[in-house]
Design a protein around this motif. Structure first.
Motif, PDB file in Angstrom:
ATOM      1  N   PHE A 110       0.848  -1.196   0.000  1.00  0.00           N
ATOM      2  CA  PHE A 110       0.000   0.000   0.000  1.00  0.00           C
ATOM      3  C   PHE A 110       0.879   1.240   0.000  1.00  0.00           C
ATOM      4  CE2 PHE A 110      -2.564   3.280   2.051  1.00  0.00           C
ATOM      5  CZ  PHE A 110      -3.816   3.123   1.459  1.00  0.00           C
ATOM      6  N   ASP A 111       0.484   2.239  -0.776  1.00  0.00           N
ATOM      7  CA  ASP A 111       1.227   3.494  -0.871  1.00  0.00           C
ATOM      8  C   ASP A 111       0.797   4.419   0.258  1.00  0.00           C
ATOM      9  OD1 ASP A 111       2.731   5.634  -1.661  1.00  0.00           O
ATOM     10  OD2 ASP A 111       1.776   5.894  -3.607  1.00  0.00           O
ATOM     11  N   GLY A 112       1.536   4.389   1.370  1.00  0.00           N
ATOM     12  CA  GLY A 112       1.183   5.181   2.533  1.00  0.00           C
ATOM     13  C   GLY A 112       0.790   4.287   3.695  1.00  0.00           C
ATOM     14  N   VAL A 113      -0.040   4.808   4.583  1.00  0.00           N
ATOM     15  CA  VAL A 113      -0.534   4.069   5.745  1.00  0.00           C
ATOM     16  C   VAL A 113      -2.035   3.872   5.567  1.00  0.00           C
ATOM     17  CG1 VAL A 113      -0.784   4.039   8.251  1.00  0.00           C
ATOM     18  CG2 VAL A 113       1.242   5.102   7.207  1.00  0.00           C
ATOM     19  N   PRO A 114      -2.521   2.639   5.530  1.00  0.00           N
ATOM     20  CA  PRO A 114      -3.942   2.408   5.258  1.00  0.00           C
ATOM     21  C   PRO A 114      -4.831   2.795   6.435  1.00  0.00           C
ATOM     22  CG  PRO A 114      -2.868   0.337   5.798  1.00  0.00           C
ATOM     23  CD  PRO A 114      -1.781   1.374   5.710  1.00  0.00           C
ATOM     24  N   THR A 115      -5.979   3.317   6.135  1.00  0.00           N
ATOM     25  CA  THR A 115      -7.000   3.561   7.148  1.00  0.00           C
ATOM     26  C   THR A 115      -7.793   2.274   7.363  1.00  0.00           C
ATOM     27  OG1 THR A 115      -8.664   4.204   5.517  1.00  0.00           O
ATOM     28  CG2 THR A 115      -7.197   5.938   6.338  1.00  0.00           C
ATOM     29  N   GLU A 116      -8.660   2.289   8.373  1.00  0.00           N
ATOM     30  CA  GLU A 116      -9.520   1.120   8.581  1.00  0.00           C
ATOM     31  C   GLU A 116     -10.426   0.896   7.380  1.00  0.00           C
ATOM     32  OE1 GLU A 116      -9.667  -1.264  10.807  1.00  0.00           O
ATOM     33  OE2 GLU A 116      -7.932  -0.458  11.869  1.00  0.00           O
ATOM     34  N   GLU A 117     -10.837   1.981   6.746  1.00  0.00           N
ATOM     35  CA  GLU A 117     -11.665   1.844   5.537  1.00  0.00           C
ATOM     36  C   GLU A 117     -10.878   1.180   4.412  1.00  0.00           C
ATOM     37  OE1 GLU A 117     -11.364   4.595   7.334  1.00  0.00           O
ATOM     38  OE2 GLU A 117     -13.384   4.725   8.202  1.00  0.00           O
ATOM     39  N   ASP A 118      -9.588   1.543   4.284  1.00  0.00           N
ATOM     40  CA  ASP A 118      -8.740   0.888   3.276  1.00  0.00           C
ATOM     41  C   ASP A 118      -8.607  -0.601   3.568  1.00  0.00           C
ATOM     42  OD1 ASP A 118      -8.023   3.122   1.654  1.00  0.00           O
ATOM     43  OD2 ASP A 118      -6.623   3.778   3.203  1.00  0.00           O
ATOM     44  N   ILE A 119      -8.362  -0.944   4.833  1.00  0.00           N
ATOM     45  CA  ILE A 119      -8.187  -2.352   5.199  1.00  0.00           C
ATOM     46  C   ILE A 119      -9.466  -3.133   4.920  1.00  0.00           C
ATOM     47  CG2 ILE A 119      -7.813  -3.932   7.138  1.00  0.00           C
ATOM     48  CD1 ILE A 119      -5.933  -1.830   8.330  1.00  0.00           C
ATOM     49  N   GLU A 120     -10.609  -2.530   5.214  1.00  0.00           N
ATOM     50  CA  GLU A 120     -11.881  -3.202   4.949  1.00  0.00           C
ATOM     51  C   GLU A 120     -12.061  -3.425   3.446  1.00  0.00           C
ATOM     52  OE1 GLU A 120     -15.632  -4.942   5.417  1.00  0.00           O
ATOM     53  OE2 GLU A 120     -14.019  -4.591   6.862  1.00  0.00           O
ATOM     54  N   ARG A 121     -11.772  -2.403   2.667  1.00  0.00           N
ATOM     55  CA  ARG A 121     -11.874  -2.556   1.204  1.00  0.00           C
ATOM     56  C   ARG A 121     -10.937  -3.638   0.694  1.00  0.00           C
ATOM     57  NH1 ARG A 121      -8.451  -0.407  -2.499  1.00  0.00           N
ATOM     58  NH2 ARG A 121      -7.603   1.075  -0.976  1.00  0.00           N
ATOM     59  N   LEU A 122      -9.695  -3.619   1.175  1.00  0.00           N
ATOM     60  CA  LEU A 122      -8.706  -4.598   0.722  1.00  0.00           C
ATOM     61  C   LEU A 122      -9.077  -6.011   1.155  1.00  0.00           C
ATOM     62  CD1 LEU A 122      -5.497  -2.500   1.434  1.00  0.00           C
ATOM     63  CD2 LEU A 122      -6.478  -3.032  -0.802  1.00  0.00           C
ATOM     64  N   SER A 123      -9.702  -6.157   2.312  1.00  0.00           N
ATOM     65  CA  SER A 123     -10.076  -7.490   2.800  1.00  0.00           C
ATOM     66  C   SER A 123     -11.078  -8.176   1.882  1.00  0.00           C
ATOM     67  CB  SER A 123     -10.651  -7.394   4.214  1.00  0.00           C
ATOM     68  OG  SER A 123     -11.946  -6.801   4.204  1.00  0.00           O
ATOM     69  N   LYS A 124     -11.811  -7.396   1.110  1.00  0.00           N
ATOM     70  CA  LYS A 124     -12.803  -7.955   0.192  1.00  0.00           C
ATOM     71  C   LYS A 124     -12.224  -8.225  -1.192  1.00  0.00           C
ATOM     72  CE  LYS A 124     -16.557  -5.524   2.566  1.00  0.00           C
ATOM     73  NZ  LYS A 124     -17.611  -4.473   2.455  1.00  0.00           N
ATOM     74  N   ASN A 125     -10.973  -7.835  -1.428  1.00  0.00           N
ATOM     75  CA  ASN A 125     -10.389  -7.971  -2.759  1.00  0.00           C
ATOM     76  C   ASN A 125      -9.057  -8.701  -2.791  1.00  0.00           C
ATOM     77  OD1 ASN A 125     -12.044  -6.230  -4.868  1.00  0.00           O
ATOM     78  ND2 ASN A 125     -12.074  -5.098  -2.931  1.00  0.00           N
ATOM     79  N   VAL A 126      -8.139  -8.356  -1.877  1.00  0.00           N
ATOM     80  CA  VAL A 126      -6.804  -8.948  -1.925  1.00  0.00           C
ATOM     81  C   VAL A 126      -6.831 -10.467  -1.790  1.00  0.00           C
ATOM     82  CG1 VAL A 126      -4.558  -9.044  -0.759  1.00  0.00           C
ATOM     83  CG2 VAL A 126      -5.653  -6.836  -1.198  1.00  0.00           C
ATOM     84  N   PRO A 127      -7.632 -11.053  -0.874  1.00  0.00           N
ATOM     85  CA  PRO A 127      -7.654 -12.520  -0.794  1.00  0.00           C
ATOM     86  C   PRO A 127      -8.171 -13.199  -2.058  1.00  0.00           C
ATOM     87  CG  PRO A 127      -8.469 -11.556   1.251  1.00  0.00           C
ATOM     88  CD  PRO A 127      -8.370 -10.445   0.256  1.00  0.00           C
ATOM     89  N   LEU A 128      -8.888 -12.453  -2.908  1.00  0.00           N
ATOM     90  CA  LEU A 128      -9.396 -13.015  -4.161  1.00  0.00           C
ATOM     91  C   LEU A 128      -8.356 -12.978  -5.270  1.00  0.00           C
ATOM     92  CD1 LEU A 128     -12.965 -11.412  -4.223  1.00  0.00           C
ATOM     93  CD2 LEU A 128     -12.292 -13.652  -3.313  1.00  0.00           C
ATOM     94  N   GLN A 129      -7.285 -12.172  -5.097  1.00  0.00           N
ATOM     95  CA  GLN A 129      -6.233 -12.006  -6.098  1.00  0.00           C
ATOM     96  C   GLN A 129      -6.813 -11.608  -7.447  1.00  0.00           C
ATOM     97  OE1 GLN A 129      -2.430 -12.627  -5.318  1.00  0.00           O
ATOM     98  NE2 GLN A 129      -3.592 -11.673  -3.671  1.00  0.00           N
ATOM     99  N   GLU A 130      -6.618 -12.395  -8.506  1.00  0.00           N
ATOM    100  CA  GLU A 130      -7.066 -11.985  -9.839  1.00  0.00           C
ATOM    101  C   GLU A 130      -8.571 -11.724  -9.905  1.00  0.00           C
ATOM    102  OE1 GLU A 130      -3.696 -14.997 -10.875  1.00  0.00           O
ATOM    103  OE2 GLU A 130      -5.167 -14.688  -9.282  1.00  0.00           O
ATOM    104  N   ALA A 131      -9.338 -12.390  -9.050  1.00  0.00           N
ATOM    105  CA  ALA A 131     -10.791 -12.233  -9.075  1.00  0.00           C
ATOM    106  C   ALA A 131     -11.254 -10.955  -8.398  1.00  0.00           C
ATOM    107  CB  ALA A 131     -11.459 -13.440  -8.412  1.00  0.00           C
ATOM    108  N   GLY A 132     -10.351 -10.290  -7.678  1.00  0.00           N
ATOM    109  CA  GLY A 132     -10.678  -9.024  -7.032  1.00  0.00           C
ATOM    110  C   GLY A 132     -10.103  -7.857  -7.797  1.00  0.00           C
ATOM    111  N   ARG A 133     -10.238  -6.674  -7.224  1.00  0.00           N
ATOM    112  CA  ARG A 133      -9.663  -5.483  -7.841  1.00  0.00           C
ATOM    113  C   ARG A 133      -9.088  -4.592  -6.750  1.00  0.00           C
ATOM    114  NH1 ARG A 133      -9.454  -8.047 -11.498  1.00  0.00           N
ATOM    115  NH2 ARG A 133     -10.079  -7.728 -13.659  1.00  0.00           N
ATOM    116  N   ILE A 134      -7.892  -4.103  -6.999  1.00  0.00           N
ATOM    117  CA  ILE A 134      -7.287  -3.146  -6.093  1.00  0.00           C
ATOM    118  C   ILE A 134      -7.281  -1.784  -6.783  1.00  0.00           C
ATOM    119  CG2 ILE A 134      -5.984  -4.793  -4.717  1.00  0.00           C
ATOM    120  CD1 ILE A 134      -3.589  -4.315  -6.487  1.00  0.00           C
ATOM    121  N   SER A 135      -6.673  -0.782  -6.158  1.00  0.00           N
ATOM    122  CA  SER A 135      -6.778   0.579  -6.678  1.00  0.00           C
ATOM    123  C   SER A 135      -5.394   1.191  -6.862  1.00  0.00           C
ATOM    124  CB  SER A 135      -7.584   1.432  -5.689  1.00  0.00           C
ATOM    125  OG  SER A 135      -6.792   1.737  -4.539  1.00  0.00           O
ATOM    126  N   GLU A 136      -5.363   2.448  -7.266  1.00  0.00           N
ATOM    127  CA  GLU A 136      -4.096   3.141  -7.451  1.00  0.00           C
ATOM    128  C   GLU A 136      -3.423   3.499  -6.128  1.00  0.00           C
ATOM    129  OE1 GLU A 136      -4.493   6.426 -10.114  1.00  0.00           O
ATOM    130  OE2 GLU A 136      -4.430   5.136 -11.885  1.00  0.00           O
TER     131      GLU A 136
END
Length: 569
Positions: A110-136
């Motif tokens: 992550f570019d910077g320090v993630p907020t709780e909102e960032d962690i929540e968003r990432l928790s729904k996408n990063v474990p899915l890998q190609e099936a998920g989507r991350i951001s800039e």
């Protein structure tokens, strides 16, 4: 010999770089070893010299090993965070193949320090890998699986208050292995063009390797966490010396191979810097005791470490034995070698060409470069490439000049007879399911009509044949108007005019072609060690083995960490 570095020692006789026709063959680049120019070593030098600070502000992992953790890396200007999602994976779902859908752990840088909102968003996408989507906001996406038996063994030892057996650790070399580390805008991540001006990411693959370096830290934290849960008061953490023996494993397949052909200017810069470093060392007129002592120490440590290089691949096992014999021959040569003679490093290199295998010769390159950081480390600043600068074809050049350059520098193309089945046995394509590079058997399988333009030798030969019907005073643009199918190789030739190491000078669709050689070349520049091919198309390697951990970077001079200390072997 002087005990101090001085100007007289660095007087040069200008030994030239090795010719591309010697270096750029598959068998040789497939014998490359890491050097002090490798990207991992460059990264750790920067982290240490700039006093980067590391911390673990978030650890929310439960007693069965499920949860999230955040690891921070704070540099002079910016902070990056590895956000890790731990999983209690069903063993039946554990696979290193790209078609896997679950993993023991997944990560994003992550570019910077993630907020709780960032962690929540990432928790729904990063474990899915190609099936998920991350951001800039994210720079890379990766995943890792446990080396199950070693992971459980280390966990159980620590739970009992014991340290694991060093030989068992060495047999594997890592607790977890990554199966992919994606960057450069894949799956929504930020494009490299947006961060390449940052000094910490100017050299190739620094962001991805920072992620892996911190992933290694995670592997220790998770095994100690689970051991603490299991052992309670009996638990003891890993001893620091034993801990350094553990790197991060990696399973790499054909997905990495086409990179070298698709980035000719970048490949040139990697190879040219390596060759320039070797030429500088060979050109030294006299050396000194400090460098000789370092050279001998690295060889001695390498000989001991080579006994720990395990592989189940029959062909690689033979090469490992030959490499071990080369190392012993090197030791015998050193024992009676006169380092006070003129140009001693050049003399040593010339001896290696006549007495060692390609594996041994290329390790001599590593050995010669190692004691000369003051001469070569600055070359790491030249290993990136602005490839768009060389993408545009200059159609104004005369075909006479174009033919003259081609005929002088592409003689290797005519070695193969592309009218034979063996010379055209393979084809490169992308899998439909995962869009991953693959190699097909042209005369046995369907799909050759979807071939990617990676058969450079064959396509160059076809271009040269068509050029023969054009006059020398015509322009390249006239030729391409008639034959636009040759644009991709015309561009390669023009790139090669200013990038002499940009071409792999072999037939990349031959029946005997070994894709593993391409993987080995690229991984050596990463800094990987202990190559263990599982076929001619995928390989397991170790990264950051013996390296300091983030909390150890300020505790000493670890620049030669890739060669373990004799006490640690």
């Amino acid at each position: 010999m002087s005990n101090q570095h001085n100007d007289q020692e660095l007087a040069v006789t200008a030994v030239p770089r090795r010719d591309p026709s010697q270096v750029m063959r598959l068998a040789r680049i497939g014998s490359f070893h890491q050097t002090r120019l490798s990207f991992m070593r460059n990264l750790l030098r920067r982290l240490k010299s700039e006093n980067w600070e590391f911390s673990k502000p978030v650890w929310r992992v439960d007693d069965i090993g499920v949860g999230v953790a955040v690891f921070l890396a704070k540099g002079p200007e910016r902070t990056y965070s590895l956000v890790a999602f731990a999983n209690d994976l069903d063993p039946g779902k554990r696979s290193d193949r790209v078609i896997a859908e679950e993993w023991d752990a997944t990560f994003t840088l992550f570019d910077g320090v993630p907020t709780e909102e960032d962690i929540e968003r990432l928790s729904k996408n990063v474990p899915l890998q190609e099936a998920g989507r991350i951001s800039e906001k994210e720079i890379s996406l990766s995943r890792a699986n446990r080396s199950v038996r070693l992971f459980e063994y280390v966990r159980d030892c620590l739970a009992e208050g014991k340290q694991p057996d060093a030989e068992k650790l060495d047999a594997v070399g890592y607790l977890m292995r990554t199966t992919a580390v994606y960057g450069s805008a894949k799956f929504g991540a930020i494009d490299r063009f947006q961060i390449e001006d940052r000094p910490e990411f100017n050299a190739p693959f620094q962001a991805e390797l920072l992620s892996v370096f911190m992933t290694r830290w995670f592997t220790i934290e998770i095994v100690e966490h689970l051991a603490r849960v299991k052992g309670g008061d009996k638990f003891k953490p890993l001893d620091s010396a034993i801990k350094r023996r553990l790197g991060v494993g990696n399973s790499t397949g054909l997905g990495m191979a086409p990179f070298l052909m698709n980035h000719p200017a970048l490949l040139n810069n990697w190879i040219m810097c390596r060759e320039e470093a070797l030429a500088r060392v060979r050109s030294i007129e006299t050396t000194n005791d400090v460098r000789v002592t370092k050279f001998k120490s690295v060889l001695t440590r390498s000989i001991a470490d080579a006994t720990k290089w395990n592989t189940t691949h029959e062909g690689q096992a033979v090469r490992v034995v030959e490499f071990q014999e080369d190392l012993q021959n090197l030791q015998n040569k050193i024992d009676g070698f006169d380092f006070s003679q003129s140009a001693p490093w050049d003399q040593f290199y010339r001896w290696s060409e006549s007495n060692l295998t390609l594996e041994g010769q290329e390790f001599v390159v590593t050995l010669l470069i190692e004691p000369h950081g003051d001469l070569v480390d600055g070359l790491t600043e030249c290993m990136a490439a602005d490839e768009w600068r060389f993408f545009r074809i200059d159609g104004t050049v005369s075909l006479g000049a174009f033919k003259e350059f081609y005929d002088a520098n592409y003689q290797w193309v005519s070695i193969a007879d592309y009218s034979t089945k063996d010379a055209t046995a393979r084809f490169w394509y992308a899998s439909e399911e995962k869009l991953e590079p693959r190699v097909g058997e042209r005369h046995e399988e369907e799909g050759a009509e979807r071939e990617h333009p990676l058969a450079t030798g064959r396509d160059l030969a076809a271009m040269r044949t068509d050029l023969s019907s054009f006059r020398d005073d015509q322009k390249l643009a006239e030729f391409l108007l008639k034959h636009p199918e040759h644009r991709h190789v015309v561009r390669r030739v023009q790139i090669n005019q200013v990038h002499p190491y940009s071409e792999v000078q072999d037939n990349l669709i031959d029946a005997s072609m070994m894709p593993i050689d391409l993987l080995r070349c690229k991984l050596s520049f990463f800094g990987a060690t202990k190559f263990d091919p599982r076929s001619d198309r995928w390989v397991r390697i170790t990264m950051f083995q013996n390296a300091p951990y983030p909390n150890e970077l300020d505790q000493g001079d670890f620049d030669d960490w890739v060669y373990p200390t004799l006490e640690g072997i």
